[in-house]
Scaffold this active site. Structure first.
Site, PDB file in Angstrom:
ATOM      1  N   SER A  22    -120.557  75.369 -30.446  1.00  0.00           N
ATOM      2  CA  SER A  22    -121.245  74.730 -31.573  1.00  0.00           C
ATOM      3  C   SER A  22    -121.334  73.222 -31.406  1.00  0.00           C
ATOM      4  CB  SER A  22    -120.534  75.075 -32.889  1.00  0.00           C
ATOM      5  OG  SER A  22    -119.184  74.640 -32.879  1.00  0.00           O
ATOM      6  N   ASN A 100    -115.133  69.125 -33.496  1.00  0.00           N
ATOM      7  CA  ASN A 100    -115.181  70.469 -34.093  1.00  0.00           C
ATOM      8  C   ASN A 100    -113.869  71.204 -33.861  1.00  0.00           C
ATOM      9  OD1 ASN A 100    -115.365  71.213 -31.354  1.00  0.00           O
ATOM     10  ND2 ASN A 100    -116.787  72.894 -31.763  1.00  0.00           N
ATOM     11  N   LYS A 141    -110.716  79.416 -39.829  1.00  0.00           N
ATOM     12  CA  LYS A 141    -111.316  79.116 -38.529  1.00  0.00           C
ATOM     13  C   LYS A 141    -112.486  80.070 -38.310  1.00  0.00           C
ATOM     14  CE  LYS A 141    -108.441  78.209 -35.258  1.00  0.00           C
ATOM     15  NZ  LYS A 141    -107.424  78.364 -34.181  1.00  0.00           N
ATOM     16  N   ALA A 142    -113.661  79.531 -38.030  1.00  0.00           N
ATOM     17  CA  ALA A 142    -114.864  80.359 -37.934  1.00  0.00           C
ATOM     18  C   ALA A 142    -115.362  80.464 -36.495  1.00  0.00           C
ATOM     19  CB  ALA A 142    -115.966  79.792 -38.813  1.00  0.00           C
ATOM     20  N   GLU A 144    -118.700  82.519 -34.165  1.00  0.00           N
ATOM     21  CA  GLU A 144    -120.108  82.898 -34.318  1.00  0.00           C
ATOM     22  C   GLU A 144    -120.335  84.025 -35.328  1.00  0.00           C
ATOM     23  OE1 GLU A 144    -123.969  83.255 -34.181  1.00  0.00           O
ATOM     24  OE2 GLU A 144    -123.178  81.828 -32.741  1.00  0.00           O
ATOM     25  N   ASP A 176    -123.277  79.254 -33.924  1.00  0.00           N
ATOM     26  CA  ASP A 176    -122.842  78.208 -33.012  1.00  0.00           C
ATOM     27  C   ASP A 176    -123.931  77.184 -32.696  1.00  0.00           C
ATOM     28  OD1 ASP A 176    -120.137  78.757 -32.677  1.00  0.00           O
ATOM     29  OD2 ASP A 176    -120.495  80.277 -31.167  1.00  0.00           O
ATOM     30  N   GLN A 280    -152.259  91.330 -40.552  1.00  0.00           N
ATOM     31  CA  GLN A 280    -152.368  90.300 -41.581  1.00  0.00           C
ATOM     32  C   GLN A 280    -152.884  90.868 -42.894  1.00  0.00           C
ATOM     33  OE1 GLN A 280    -154.483  87.617 -38.568  1.00  0.00           O
ATOM     34  NE2 GLN A 280    -153.513  86.124 -39.932  1.00  0.00           N
TER      35      GLN A 280
END
Length: 439
Positions: A22, A100, A141-142, A144, A176, A280
């Protein structure tokens, strides 16, 4: 074309205390736009991705190389007072400081925003974390998939029935690299602001917010569902039992047009022999589609002649279109239908993308010589073009490669550098070994 003389960020010094994907994705862009990016790494091993999934002894992993080209590397033991002093000295004339590391860690190590701002009021500090300040998950804590789940992407991706009808993360790095690009926007905005105020500010970017921003239209859909109780433009309509939350999007386009992924010739043996076609909503767009496909009868058939009718009969639409697409390969479909005004695109596998003649010739996919056992490697270059600037792509640094250069720039002598090395404050426990092992 002018190159380095017109580099947008020439003269900008960035202290890069980031790792994995990240943060490095953000600082990679800064380096490619001409900034001097000094990457802070641990003495022992450096960025964890240097050897993660490495397939070549005597070099570094592609994971690391593709995110850290054009940078300089200094190794520091940040828990040692002398290591902290070196970072303090680096910050004194830095333009941007990016980190980070884990939630709360930068403050514990003595380099929170208040401290950095006192060291250098002109310095912009940027933090990239999993969740917002003040969030009940701020301490988490993160990674992806954590960000994709918390940011609303996973709950709307995938299928609504069948064995694998579960929240699904995207193959794109929405948590990320997407967060890195969002933080890049904040940093560039802060640099523009500083040109007027003369003072740096604090940029905080959460992974959850970056994912939410890309899922903006899902909030639109949720609000419509709250009001109407159903969403006719979703793939599961009609016949779906609607609940409180919007369902998975499956392969629908995401708006009022009717888009779907169809099998093309060769699908039996090629998992990517598919093409995406959008029908469309406008009368003109629908007429162009029908003429291109030879479906002129649909122009007057009440089951298909209006967008609402097509929503009610999606299964029949998909069936007939796919009977057509399976007759031709995806490249022919894209070329021929596209020439007739139909929005269409091939599903390209990464085996095709890595050797795509257009992408390899127009600067999208670039080749860099790492100058070690790896040799040449490919990566995605600067994703936009500028009329008067093109990056000079360089290899990624060896671990601690620029220790001496950077420290001498701060006034350290050879003897002092040798002493710091002997104490383990700086140094390089490099390795650079293949590490493709199965857990």
């Amino acid at each position: 074309m002018a190159t380095q003389s017109t580099a947008p960020l020439a003269g900008i010094k960035v202290i890069d205390w980031t790792q994995v994907q990240s943060g490095p994705s953000c600082t990679q862009m800064l380096a490619w736009m001409g900034a001097e990016v000094i990457k802070l790494e641990k003495v022992h091993g450096g960025d964890p991705t240097r050897n993660e999934m490495n397939d070549v002894d005597g070099s570094y992993s592609l994971y690391f190389l593709q995110l850290n080209a054009n940078k300089k590397s200094i190794t520091l033991d940040m828990k040692d007072p002398e290591g902290a002093k070196i970072l303090t000295d680096l910050l004194k004339d830095a333009d941007v400081f990016i980190e980070n590391i884990g939630p709360g860690d930068v403050e514990k190590l003595g380099f929170g925003w208040d401290v950095v701002h006192k060291i250098n009021p002109k310095c912009i500090m940027a933090s990239l974390k999993g969740f917002n300040k003040g969030s009940r998950f701020e301490h988490v804590k993160a990674f992806e998939p954590v960000a994709q789940c918390a940011g609303g992407a996973a709950s709307t991706t995938g299928w609504n029935d069948g064995e694998h009808a579960m929240p699904t993360q995207s193959g794109a790095a929405l948590g990320d690299s997407n967060t890195g690009m969002h933080m890049l926007i904040g940093i560039l905005a802060a640099l523009a602001q500083r040109s007027r105020t003369g003072e740096g500010c604090y940029v905080y970017q959460s992974m959850q917010n970056a994912v939410l921003n890309l899922c903006r239209i899902k909030l639109r859909d949720q609000l419509i569902l709250d009001h109407l109780g159903e969403l006719s433009y979703y793939a599961c309509y009609p016949g779906y039992k609607w609940g409180k939350a919007i369902p998975r999007a499956e392969n629908a386009e995401g708006g009022l047009v009717l888009g779907w992924c169809y099998r093309a010739k060769g699908w039996e043996t090629d998992p990517n022999a598919y093409v995406y076609i959008v029908i469309q909503q406008s009368p003109k767009g629908f007429e162009e589609f029908c003429n291109a496909m030879g479906f002129q009868d649909w122009l007057t058939d009440p089951k298909f002649s209006t967008a609402n009718a097509r929503d009610e009969h999606k299964a029949e639409v998909y069936k007939r279109v796919e009977e057509y697409t399976m007759q031709y390969d995806k490249y022919t479909l894209t070329k021929e239908l596209g020439a007739k005004g139909v929005p269409v695109g091939p599903v390209l596998g990464w085996d095709e993308l890595e050797s795509d003649p257009d992408l390899n010739s127009d600067g999208t996919i670039i080749t860099i010589d790492q100058e070690d056992a790896r040799g040449d490697f490919k990566t995605i270059g600067l994703p936009f073009t500028m009329s008067n600037y093109a990056p000079e792509y360089k290899r990624a640094p060896k671990l601690g490669e620029n220790n001496e250069e950077i420290l001498k720039g701060l006034g350290y002598t050879d003897d002092q550098i040798a002493e710091l090395t002997s104490k383990g404050v700086i140094g390089s426990n490099d390795g650079a070994k293949a590490d493709l092992v199965k857990a």
